[in-house]
Design a protein around this motif. Structure first.
Motif, mmCIF file in Angstrom:
data_model
loop_
_atom_site.group_PDB
_atom_site.id
_atom_site.type_symbol
_atom_site.label_atom_id
_atom_site.label_comp_id
_atom_site.label_asym_id
_atom_site.label_seq_id
_atom_site.Cartn_x
_atom_site.Cartn_y
_atom_site.Cartn_z
ATOM 1 N N ILE A 1 -8.233 -46.297 -86.367
ATOM 2 C CA ILE A 1 -9.063 -45.662 -85.338
ATOM 3 C C ILE A 1 -10.453 -45.369 -85.887
ATOM 4 O O ILE A 1 -11.478 -45.680 -85.272
ATOM 5 C CB ILE A 1 -8.388 -44.371 -84.830
ATOM 6 N N LEU A 2 -10.490 -44.805 -87.084
ATOM 7 C CA LEU A 2 -11.779 -44.503 -87.707
ATOM 8 C C LEU A 2 -12.598 -45.786 -87.873
ATOM 9 O O LEU A 2 -13.796 -45.832 -87.568
ATOM 10 C CB LEU A 2 -11.526 -43.859 -89.070
ATOM 11 N N GLY A 3 -11.920 -46.832 -88.336
ATOM 12 C CA GLY A 3 -12.612 -48.109 -88.529
ATOM 13 C C GLY A 3 -13.169 -48.650 -87.227
ATOM 14 O O GLY A 3 -14.292 -49.144 -87.175
ATOM 15 N N ILE A 4 -12.386 -48.553 -86.162
ATOM 16 C CA ILE A 4 -12.843 -49.052 -84.862
ATOM 17 C C ILE A 4 -14.073 -48.275 -84.398
ATOM 18 O O ILE A 4 -15.055 -48.851 -83.927
ATOM 19 C CB ILE A 4 -11.706 -48.918 -83.817
ATOM 20 N N ILE A 5 -14.030 -46.973 -84.569
ATOM 21 C CA ILE A 5 -15.155 -46.152 -84.114
ATOM 22 C C ILE A 5 -16.432 -46.559 -84.841
ATOM 23 O O ILE A 5 -17.508 -46.624 -84.249
ATOM 24 C CB ILE A 5 -14.851 -44.653 -84.352
ATOM 25 N N ILE A 6 -16.310 -46.850 -86.122
ATOM 26 C CA ILE A 6 -17.503 -47.230 -86.880
ATOM 27 C C ILE A 6 -17.889 -48.679 -86.605
ATOM 28 O O ILE A 6 -19.063 -49.023 -86.573
ATOM 29 C CB ILE A 6 -17.253 -47.018 -88.387
ATOM 30 N N ALA A 7 -16.885 -49.533 -86.381
ATOM 31 C CA ALA A 7 -17.164 -50.972 -86.292
ATOM 32 C C ALA A 7 -17.645 -51.407 -84.914
ATOM 33 O O ALA A 7 -18.418 -52.350 -84.815
ATOM 34 C CB ALA A 7 -15.918 -51.768 -86.679
ATOM 35 N N VAL A 8 -17.199 -50.751 -83.850
ATOM 36 C CA VAL A 8 -17.571 -51.221 -82.508
ATOM 37 C C VAL A 8 -19.090 -51.249 -82.322
ATOM 38 O O VAL A 8 -19.638 -52.285 -81.940
ATOM 39 C CB VAL A 8 -16.879 -50.400 -81.395
ATOM 40 N N VAL B 1 -22.753 -50.300 -92.429
ATOM 41 C CA VAL B 1 -23.440 -50.865 -93.587
ATOM 42 C C VAL B 1 -23.500 -49.839 -94.715
ATOM 43 O O VAL B 1 -23.194 -50.139 -95.870
ATOM 44 C CB VAL B 1 -24.861 -51.323 -93.193
ATOM 45 N N PHE B 2 -23.846 -48.610 -94.353
ATOM 46 C CA PHE B 2 -23.974 -47.572 -95.374
ATOM 47 C C PHE B 2 -22.638 -47.332 -96.085
ATOM 48 O O PHE B 2 -22.570 -47.324 -97.318
ATOM 49 C CB PHE B 2 -24.470 -46.283 -94.717
ATOM 50 N N LEU B 3 -21.571 -47.189 -95.303
ATOM 51 C CA LEU B 3 -20.264 -46.905 -95.908
ATOM 52 C C LEU B 3 -19.835 -48.015 -96.850
ATOM 53 O O LEU B 3 -19.380 -47.766 -97.975
ATOM 54 C CB LEU B 3 -19.205 -46.731 -94.811
ATOM 55 N N MET C 1 -20.612 -58.123 -95.865
ATOM 56 C CA MET C 1 -19.468 -57.257 -95.554
ATOM 57 C C MET C 1 -18.168 -57.927 -95.985
ATOM 58 O O MET C 1 -17.295 -57.308 -96.572
ATOM 59 C CB MET C 1 -19.415 -56.957 -94.057
ATOM 60 N N LEU C 2 -18.099 -59.231 -95.659
ATOM 61 C CA LEU C 2 -16.914 -59.977 -96.039
ATOM 62 C C LEU C 2 -16.737 -59.953 -97.556
ATOM 63 O O LEU C 2 -15.620 -59.821 -98.070
ATOM 64 C CB LEU C 2 -17.075 -61.421 -95.549
ATOM 65 N N SER C 3 -17.837 -60.057 -98.279
ATOM 66 C CA SER C 3 -17.728 -60.119 -99.734
ATOM 67 C C SER C 3 -17.174 -58.818 -100.315
ATOM 68 O O SER C 3 -16.517 -58.833 -101.339
ATOM 69 C CB SER C 3 -19.091 -60.438 -100.350
#
Lengths: 334, 301, 276
Positions: C84-91, B18-20, C112-114
């Motif tokens: 990889i970075l995205g997965i780490i933050i998103a999981v 959320v922050f990012l 988030m979608l917006s």
């Protein structure tokens, strides 16, 4: 061991209170059934005991220990879920062994307990299959197996039979009852089906809108329902309720009479009406009688051989000694 | 499940994402907004300093009110850019949705080698935009050596320079080729979720093929079609590489996005470009709101 | 369809579908074929389909001339690193939204979608400035961050829809069975979530690989990935069709192969779970 005591337990979701303050004691070794219509809070109550939901206030103790804020894993309870909740990526063996692995038992002990649970539940031939390859009844047994290997203080069942077909349900009902006879462990069983409640329970807890309407043995509930709700909920077909003059004759706001306590004949009785539908079960026949001037429909149980048809005028004789009387608030008049 | 403990853990786990995204959205957006009210021509000596300048809304740049906004919409390139954008988005949508429906229905029929055909049809979606633009530009649409020119000659016609004389149809062709797989794939998935008993019931009710398509299949697809249209619109409003590589915005192919890109990076009129950017953001948000209504409904189900 | 279809109809379907399929695929096929021709054969009229002298020369020339490996490596790092970075933050985020939903969950997801809908061109200059300011211009790290951010909403959404399909009762069962949070995630959640995570990785790698706005505008030499490498062919020099084809084939081949594996999960990812 497994004595569970709830004191002034409440649960609210946001502003909605689903369980108003509630006290309940479940004795060690008892088979207790929570029963009530959907939305009555029976599953919530079970999940509070399990620790899957936090109580909003009040205290839950298990075997004298305060368990109110103990996480589910540490309460020593086992649960069988409505969907069985088997781990799809594990074999039957691994599913049953999972709680033991979590308890860090040594492998030999795990193997021994899994094998014994499997033989009790007739699962020995399926140990290496995945849940996806099993029938509904077999999955149900795996879920039970996973619960019994832990030797928990109490078993919690959340509508475990509702996903099975009718024939299997009767079979599993018997199996669970037998299991209770053998293990003598406390069991708490949630269902909306009063037949399950009547046939299995030592003690039935009837719930409505989060309130306990009555606690008692099946026959207590059947013979002396505390109010109209319990009277209507327990027993099948439902009790007939009659208000108005007929009730006033008995000094009540309304009276209840069970279908099995009315005799039907064609030659006289205090009430009369016209047969609308007759359901023939073979052993029994249920008649739904209209135009009695007492209630919309009066249901009557008769012997299987009695053969009235649609449109026949019949006479009804209630057994006066088993008429239940209720006051204006629906409470039983002793 | 929903115990206090797990709630606070959940918030903590959501925080980084959320922050990012919040930073990613707010910082550039507010900068664009600030610049849109400023005169900012880096090539003519407008400079901004690091650090403090950023926090104090760039005092070295002059505020110009809504001048950029009015200049952007009154410039002679604005309305052509709007109509170009609408033409591309509309043209590609019509082509991809109509062909997509037909193709999806065809692919849903029993046939041999269905899997392979599916792969063939989907493939263009995986081709990076610069590659597809270049391949089309040179190997198909080139007036001398392109395959289309060979084809024209084979029929005795004089090949034209497609990307200058028929620039818009060419761009629409390229972009449609890229997005047809997307439409087809999603519509195919939607068709496959249609309960065959529904069709059989309609058949029992005596509905002929076309009526079954019109009254059963099409309504069933309506949600998927809406989603295809909305998602494609958002991406099509932003197409860049296809124009960058082929015409560079010439020959009437300058879309709104491309116009803004030129204002910002080519002519380095940041204020003007930022005002255009704000218009583009508003436009995209209107489409996005519609899309999120549809997607959001699905969340409740 | 529980009904047998006539062979005749099946044949017509097959012929029609294959015809259209090949027509759509033709530009790619033609590019691949051309990459094995000599430059003269590449522009021959009438065009030559298969009976040309197959050669690998173009691939060699492209590699020598343009340091293809560097661009490829940049693409791999940018697409791989951002995924990889995205997965780490998103999981963790998707996990908590799927299993501990609150009233705000839906709004957060839609918000988030917006951010994904934000037109890139609208924020181009600020990002460009920030990159200059932070020294990230033409750096792989900068692009990894940007790619991660523009794909993060999709990653969260895909994972969310996959996690949502794992029945909550199974996780509760694990808790009742005595599993701590760590064990629950390790032994129950992860094995059930792996297929979903894998397809999320795949799709986002593809999207990042093909992204051609930020990669073209924020790179010059050092961090330029294959998209920029291909764009450098847009000013022709003599006969170059065969070499262009070879370069293009090398740029799209890895993704075509990955894409074919991911086609089942593609729809869900591209429609934010709205079509399954």
């Amino acid at each position: 061991m497994g004595r569970i005591v709830l004191e002034k337990v409440t649960k609210s979701f946001g502003a909605t209170e689903v369980i108003p303050p509630l006290d309940l004691t479940i004795e060690d070794g008892e088979f207790t059934v929570f029963v009530g219509p959907s939305g009555c809070g029976k599953s919530t109550l079970l999940r509070l005991i399990a620790g899957l939901e936090d109580v909003s206030s009040g205290q839950i103790s298990i075997d004298g220990q305060d368990a109110t804020i103990v996480p589910p894993a540490k309460r020593g309870l086992a649960m069988v879920f409505q969907s069985y909740a088997l781990y799809p990526h594990m074999s039957v063996r691994k599913n049953i062994a999972f709680p033991l692995r979590m308890a860090k038992l040594d492998q030999a002990e795990i193997d021994k307990r899994v094998a014994s649970a499997a033989s009790v539940l007739n699962l020995s031939d399926y140990l290496d299959r995945r849940p996806g390859q099993l029938s509904g009844g077999q999955r149900q047994r795996v879920a039970i197996g996973r619960a019994i290997v832990r030797e928990p203080a109490a078993f919690l069942f959340d509508e475990p039979l509702s996903n099975l077909d009718a024939a299997l349900r009767v079979g599993m009902r018997l199996e669970i009852s037998e299991l209770h006879e053998r293990l003598k462990t406390t069991m708490i069983y949630v269902t909306h089906d009063q037949v399950e409640a009547m046939t299995m329970a030592d003690k039935i807890v009837v719930l409505r809108a989060g309130n306990i309407e009555q606690v008692g043995s099946p026959l207590e509930l059947y013979h002396t329902p505390r109010n109209q709700f319990v009277a209507g909920f327990i027993g099948s077909p439902k009790m007939n309720f009659i208000a108005g003059d007929e009730a006033a004759k008995h000094g009540a706001a309304s009276i209840g009479i069970r279908p099995e306590h009315i005799t039907v004949s064609d030659d006289g009785g205090p009430w009369s009406g016209v047969v609308s539908v007759s359901e023939h079960l073979g052993s029994d026949t249920f008649f739904h009688i209209h135009d009695t001037g007492l209630a919309d429909t009066i249901t009557v149980r008769a012997d299987g051989e009695v053969g009235f048809r649609h449109g026949d005028r019949v006479h009804l004789t209630p057994r006066d000694d088993v008429i239940h009387r209720f006051d204006r608030n629906g409470l039983r008049i002793a | 499940m929903a115990t206090q403990h797990s709630r606070s853990a959940a918030r903590l786990m959501m925080a980084p994402a959320v922050f990012l995204l919040l930073v990613w959205m707010l910082v550039p957006l507010s900068l664009t907004l600030i610049f849109s009210f400023k005169k900012f021509l880096p090539l003519r000596g407008d400079q901004i300093e690091s650090g403090w300048d950023w926090v104090t809304f760039f005092p070295s740049l002059d505020w110009v009110g809504f001048a950029n906004y009015s200049r952007f919409v009154t410039s002679s390139s604005f309305w052509p850019a709007v109509s170009t954008t609408l033409l591309i988005v509309g043209g590609v949508l019509i082509i991809t949705v109509c062909l997509g429906i037909l193709l999806a229905i065809l692919l849903d029929q029993p046939m041999w080698g269905q899997g392979v055909v599916r792969i063939l049809v989907i493939a263009p979606f995986f081709v990076m935009p610069t590659v597809s633009a270049l391949v089309w530009k040179n190997m198909f649409l080139d007036p001398n050596n392109g395959l289309f020119s060979h084809l024209w000659r084979a029929f005795g016609a004089e090949p034209i320079s497609f990307l200058s004389e028929a620039a818009m149809p060419s761009i629409i062709l390229i972009v449609s080729w890229q997005w047809l797989p997307f439409a087809t794939l999603i519509l195919l998935t939607a068709i496959q979720s249609l309960d065959s008993e529904q069709l059989e019931a309609a058949e029992m009710d005596g509905a002929p093929v076309l009526k079954r398509f019109w009254f059963i299949v099409l309504p069933h697809l309506s949600r998927a079609i809406t989603i295809v249209i909305l998602i494609q619109t958002i991406f099509l409003l932003a197409i860049f590489a296809e124009i960058f590589v082929t015409t560079g915005g010439a020959f009437g192919t300058r879309t709104l996005s491309y116009l803004i890109f030129q204002r910002v990076l080519e002519s380095q009129n940041v204020g003007l470009g930022s005002a255009g950017g704000v218009y583009a953001i508003i436009l995209a948000n209107i489409v996005a709101l519609l899309l999120m209504r549809v997607v959001g409904k699905n969340l409740d189900a | 369809m529980a009904r047998s279809v006539t062979t005749r109809r099946k044949m017509i379907n097959t012929a029609l579908a294959w015809g259209i399929g090949l027509l759509i695929f033709f530009p790619i096929l033609w590019t691949i074929l051309t990459s094995f021709k000599t430059e003269a054969q590449a522009i021959a009229n009438p065009p030559i389909f298969l009976n040309f002298d197959w050669t690998l020369e173009n691939y060699a020339v492209v590699q020598e001339r343009s340091d293809y490996m560097k661009f490829l490596w940049n693409s791999v790092i940018i697409a791989g690193g951002s995924t990889i970075l995205g997965i780490i933050i998103a999981v963790p985020a998707a996990w908590s939204m799927a299993f501990v939903p609150s009233k705000a969950t839906k709004d957060i997801l839609l918000w988030m979608l917006s951010t994904k809908m934000l037109p890139a061109v609208g924020v181009l200059y600020p990002i460009y400035l920030l990159f200059v300011e932070l020294g990230l211009l033409d750096s792989r790290a900068g692009l990894v961050i940007v790619m991660m951010l523009i794909n993060l909403p999709i990653i969260v959404w895909m994972l969310y829809t996959y996690f949502k399909e794992i029945p909550g009762e199974i996780l509760e069962a694990a808790r009742m069975d005595g599993a701590e949070l760590k064990e629950e995630i390790l032994y129950v959640l992860t094995p059930m979530a792996v297929p979903g995570i894998a397809s999320t990785i795949l799709l986002n790698f593809i999207l990042a690989w093909n992204e051609a706005f930020w990669t073209l505008n924020l790179t010059a030499v050092d961090a330029a990935p294959l998209t920029a490498f291909i764009a450098s062919y847009s000013s022709p020099e003599g006969l170059f069709y065969a070499k262009l084809s070879a370069a293009s084939t090398m740029a799209i081949a890895p993704i075509l192969i990955l894409g074919w594996f991911s086609q089942k999960q593609l729809v869900r990812g591209l429609t934010f779970g709205a079509v399954k």
